[in-house]
Motif scaffolding. Structure first.
Motif, PDB file in Angstrom:
ATOM      1  N   LEU A  50      21.325  23.175  45.497  1.00 38.12           N
ATOM      2  CA  LEU A  50      20.088  23.943  45.424  1.00 38.12           C
ATOM      3  C   LEU A  50      19.408  23.853  44.067  1.00 38.12           C
ATOM      4  N   SER A  51      20.095  23.316  43.072  1.00 41.64           N
ATOM      5  CA  SER A  51      19.500  23.120  41.752  1.00 41.64           C
ATOM      6  C   SER A  51      20.187  21.958  41.056  1.00 41.64           C
ATOM      7  N   ALA A  52      19.526  21.395  40.087  1.00 42.33           N
ATOM      8  CA  ALA A  52      20.071  20.437  39.115  1.00 42.33           C
ATOM      9  C   ALA A  52      20.303  19.036  39.671  1.00 42.33           C
ATOM     10  N   THR A  53      20.930  18.892  40.806  1.00 49.36           N
ATOM     11  CA  THR A  53      21.270  17.564  41.308  1.00 49.36           C
ATOM     12  C   THR A  53      20.917  17.452  42.782  1.00 49.36           C
ATOM     13  N   GLY A 109      25.365  24.046  48.276  1.00 45.56           N
ATOM     14  CA  GLY A 109      25.931  24.653  47.088  1.00 45.56           C
ATOM     15  C   GLY A 109      24.860  24.969  46.064  1.00 45.56           C
ATOM     16  N   ALA A 110      25.227  25.737  45.053  1.00 45.69           N
ATOM     17  CA  ALA A 110      24.249  26.136  44.043  1.00 45.69           C
ATOM     18  C   ALA A 110      23.763  24.949  43.231  1.00 45.69           C
ATOM     19  N   GLY A 111      24.653  23.999  42.961  1.00 46.12           N
ATOM     20  CA  GLY A 111      24.286  22.861  42.132  1.00 46.12           C
ATOM     21  C   GLY A 111      24.590  23.124  40.672  1.00 46.12           C
ATOM     22  N   SER A 112      24.698  22.051  39.890  1.00 42.90           N
ATOM     23  CA  SER A 112      25.036  22.172  38.475  1.00 42.90           C
ATOM     24  C   SER A 112      24.731  20.865  37.776  1.00 42.90           C
ATOM     25  N   SER A 113      24.466  20.951  36.474  1.00 48.67           N
ATOM     26  CA  SER A 113      24.333  19.742  35.665  1.00 48.67           C
ATOM     27  C   SER A 113      25.699  19.221  35.237  1.00 48.67           C
TER      28      SER A 113
END
Length: 251
Positions: free
Chosen positions: A154-157, A122-126
């Protein structure tokens, strides 16, 4: 009227994929007027689209796979600024069994072994709500496939898809598949394709199950007047209330 709200991207291939998805939605339900706008980088921006549609009371369907900040805050804020009622915002697309159907179909197109463990990229999120939605989607996909699915971001976590694939290979799984949990090609999709997995599926936008899901969220928004609070705004969540809080407000 259905106003699809996409994230937007610098990558022209991404916006073209979204517009192709919108054409599929129109073909499935020609009696519904369907337009598209973007939160960032592409035209028309959501503010302009809402301004042009003042008085039409469109249902906004986020073309987003989880209930993160864009769904809870950005889209409702744009709706409020346009003077529209908050009840016009539908749920995020995911998690949902139709996404599992599309993800499984994309994996099958790669020729991935039906026994291979899967990493959901997944894209990932904060936003913890968005992260929880990706985890729930991994459970839905695992149930659909009948084998383990590891959520990755893929980002943040963490873990990242690279870390998740490496861990599975270290545990003795030589052949691993990555299910790309993104709507459109672009930067994140290219990053998802750089792991050591043997198979990596393409993004989802061109699959008919996604077009059916957009229409399902539209129909759901017309039928169930339920919302959750988010930074002073109200966002529709449908029957059952918020995945994050379990609370529900009625009209």
């Amino acid at each position: 009227m259905l106003l699809a709200v996409a994230h937007g991207s610098r990558d022209a291939v991404s916006s073209a994929a979204i517009r192709g998805l919108i054409r599929r939605v129109r073909a499935l339900r020609p009696e519904v007027e369907v337009q598209c706008c973007f939160l960032d980088r592409n035209l028309p921006p959501i503010s302009e689209a809402l301004s042009q549609l003042r008085g039409e009371n469109p249902i906004l369907v986020p073309l987003l796979l989880s209930t993160g900040y864009h769904v809870r805050v950005d889209i409702p804020a744009a709706v409020a600024a346009a003077g529209l009622p908050p009840s016009q915002v539908a749920r995020a697309l995911g998690p949902h069994p139709l996404l599992a159907e599309a993800l499984a179909a994309r994996l099958a197109e790669t020729g991935a072994s039906p026994e291979a463990p899967v990493v959901l990229a997944g894209a990932g999120s904060s936003d913890p709500t968005a992260v929880a939605d990706t985890t729930r989607m991994a459970h839905l996909l695992a149930r659909h496939l009948g084998r383990p699915v590891t959520p990755a971001h893929l980002s943040a976590t963490g873990p990242t898809p690279h870390e998740a694939v490496a861990a599975l290979r270290a545990a003795g799984h030589h052949d691993v598949a990555v299910a790309t949990y993104l709507l459109a090609p672009g930067f994140f999709a290219r990053r998802a394709a750089t792991t050591e997995a043997r198979w990596t599926s393409p993004p989802l936008a061109a699959h008919d199950a996604i077009a059916r899901l957009i229409l399902h969220r539209y129909d759901e928004a017309l039928s169930f007047p339920c919302w959750t609070g988010g930074a002073g705004y109200l966002v529709r969540t449908g029957v059952g209330g918020s995945a994050a809080t379990g609370r529900r407000w009625s009209r």
